[in-house]
Each structure stands twice: as structure tokens, then as C-alpha cells.
Write an enzyme that holds these catalytic residues in place. Structure first.
Site, PDB file in Angstrom:
ATOM      1  N   ASP A   1      44.026  33.286  33.409  1.00 20.03           N
ATOM      2  CA  ASP A   1      43.838  34.660  33.877  1.00 20.03           C
ATOM      3  C   ASP A   1      44.212  35.616  32.749  1.00 20.03           C
ATOM      4  OD1 ASP A   1      43.042  33.939  36.471  1.00 20.03           O
ATOM      5  OD2 ASP A   1      45.111  33.769  37.133  1.00 20.03           O
TER       6      ASP A   1
ATOM      7  N   ASP B   1      37.199  35.188  39.243  1.00 18.89           N
ATOM      8  CA  ASP B   1      37.793  35.825  40.427  1.00 18.89           C
ATOM      9  C   ASP B   1      37.009  37.080  40.814  1.00 18.89           C
ATOM     10  OD1 ASP B   1      39.818  33.912  40.455  1.00 18.89           O
ATOM     11  OD2 ASP B   1      41.120  35.122  39.182  1.00 18.89           O
TER      12      ASP B   1
END
Length: 207
Positions: free
Chosen positions: A151, A185
Site C-alpha cells: 500500500d 483497492d
């Protein structure tokens, strides 16, 4: 929306997702950050569990973290086949463009994170106190199915102390938006939002 256009959309999202992850993984040490704007940073973290770093073992105490990780990755792999069938079925039935686009986004995002979970532990070494290497001679940081999701997108739009008069959280330091996420995401979230906001158009019934 045709099958070719769906595959093109999925391919573009996967490429952007994986290129961004591989770049961050091979150029940043874990927890390094670069400020792009005051409200946007590239902040490298790794997620071992589900959304927001939640783990199955947080809810089921008798399952070890490794067993939970294996179960989670295996479930994701099985789920991607279900989403793929849903997409194929929607295209075959000539469903609405919104529905097919939303499923394609969800599929691309899910597949992007599955690639991390399945393969990154094998093809990269650890990012703690060092920049990771792609296909290191000494091997990766873990085994197949135990990779960590990369991430890097962080949007701290607001940071400050909440007013004292607020119940429960008054006077506490607050950050909005705190979660760190990735392109995959974003694709999943966008797909689900399309299904919610344009529900009637996505699932419209023909006469």
C-alpha cells in the site's frame, strides 16, 4: 460492453497497480514517505491481512497468523474465479455497461491484491531497513501464499485535535483520511460504489 473492452480495462488497471507497487517496493524502505502535496503522500506500508490491516486471527483467537493468512489468500483465489464467472455471465447476457464495468473494476482490483498475497513473498526480499530486491539470490521473505499487499496512497486531508465538546473523542488527535491503500483497492471501491449509486441502472430488468 464487450469482452475485449472488459479485458482491456482489467489489463490497464493491473498494469498501473503492479507497476506502482513494484516501483515502491524496489525504491522505498518500509515506512518511507514522500510528500506530493500537503494532503497527499506516497507512504510505503505492507498489509498482511484484510482491509485496513484486519486479520482473521483478530476474531478467531485459536488460529495462528500464518494459518489465517493461508486461509485468506486461498479464499481470495477461489473468490476471483467467482467474480470472473460473474463478469463473463454479465457480458454473455448483455447486461448494462455500468454493471459490467463495475464487475471488471472489482475483478481487476481483487486480482491485483491476490498477486501480492500469492507471489510477493517469493519474488521480493524484506523491506525492513533496506530497499527490497526483485528475485533476490537468497530467496524471498516468505513462502507462496504468504506475501504482503503493498500500500502507498495516503491522503491525510485533515490533522488536528477534535473539539472538547464532542462525546467520546473530544480533545483527541484526529486524522482524516487515515487508511493507506493502493490502486487495486481504489478499483474495488469504485466498482462497489458504482453498484450502490447506480443500482437501478446496473441491475435494470428488460421487458
Amino acid at each position: 460492453m464487450s469482452l475485449k473492452k472488459s479485458i482491456l480495462l482489467i489489463t490497464v488497471i493491473l498494469l498501473i497497480d503492479q507497476i506502482s507497487k513494484i516501483y515502491v517496493k524496489t525504491h522505498f524502505v518500509l515506512h518511507d514517505s514522500v510528500e506530493v502535496f500537503s494532503w497527499f503522500k506516497i507512504y510505503f506500508i505492507e498489509n498482511e491481512g484484510m482491509a485496513w490491516g484486519t486479520r482473521i486471527s483478530d476474531f478467531v483467537s485459536f488460529i495462528s497468523d500464518r494459518t489465517a493468512k493461508t486461509f485468506l489468500t486461498s479464499f481470495r483465489v477461489i473468490a476471483i474465479f467467482g467474480i470472473g464467472y460473474w463478469l463473463y455471465s454479465a457480458i454473455k447476457k448483455r447486461s448494462s455497461k455500468i454493471l459490467i464495468s463495475a464487475i471488471a473494476l472489482i475483478f481487476a482490483g481483487a486480482l491485483g491484491n491476490i498477486i501480492d498475497s500469492v507471489f510477493y513473498g517469493v519474488i521480493f526480499n524484506d523491506s525492513h531497513a533496506q530497499i527490497a530486491t526483485f528475485l533476490p539470490k537468497e530467496g524471498g521473505y516468505d513462502t507462496l501464499l504468504h506475501g504482503k499487499v503493498v500500500d502507498m496512497l495516503y491522503f491525510p486531508l485533515y490533522k488536528g485535535y477534535l473539539p472538547e465538546w464532542l462525546p467520546f473523542y473530544g480533545g483527541k488527535f484526529f486524522t482524516f483520511f487515515e487508511p493507506v491503500f493502493n490502486i487495486a483497492d481504489m478499483a474495488i471501491s469504485t466498482g462497489f460504489m458504482m453498484l450502490i449509486v447506480f443500482n437501478k441502472r446496473a441491475f435494470s430488468k428488460k421487458r
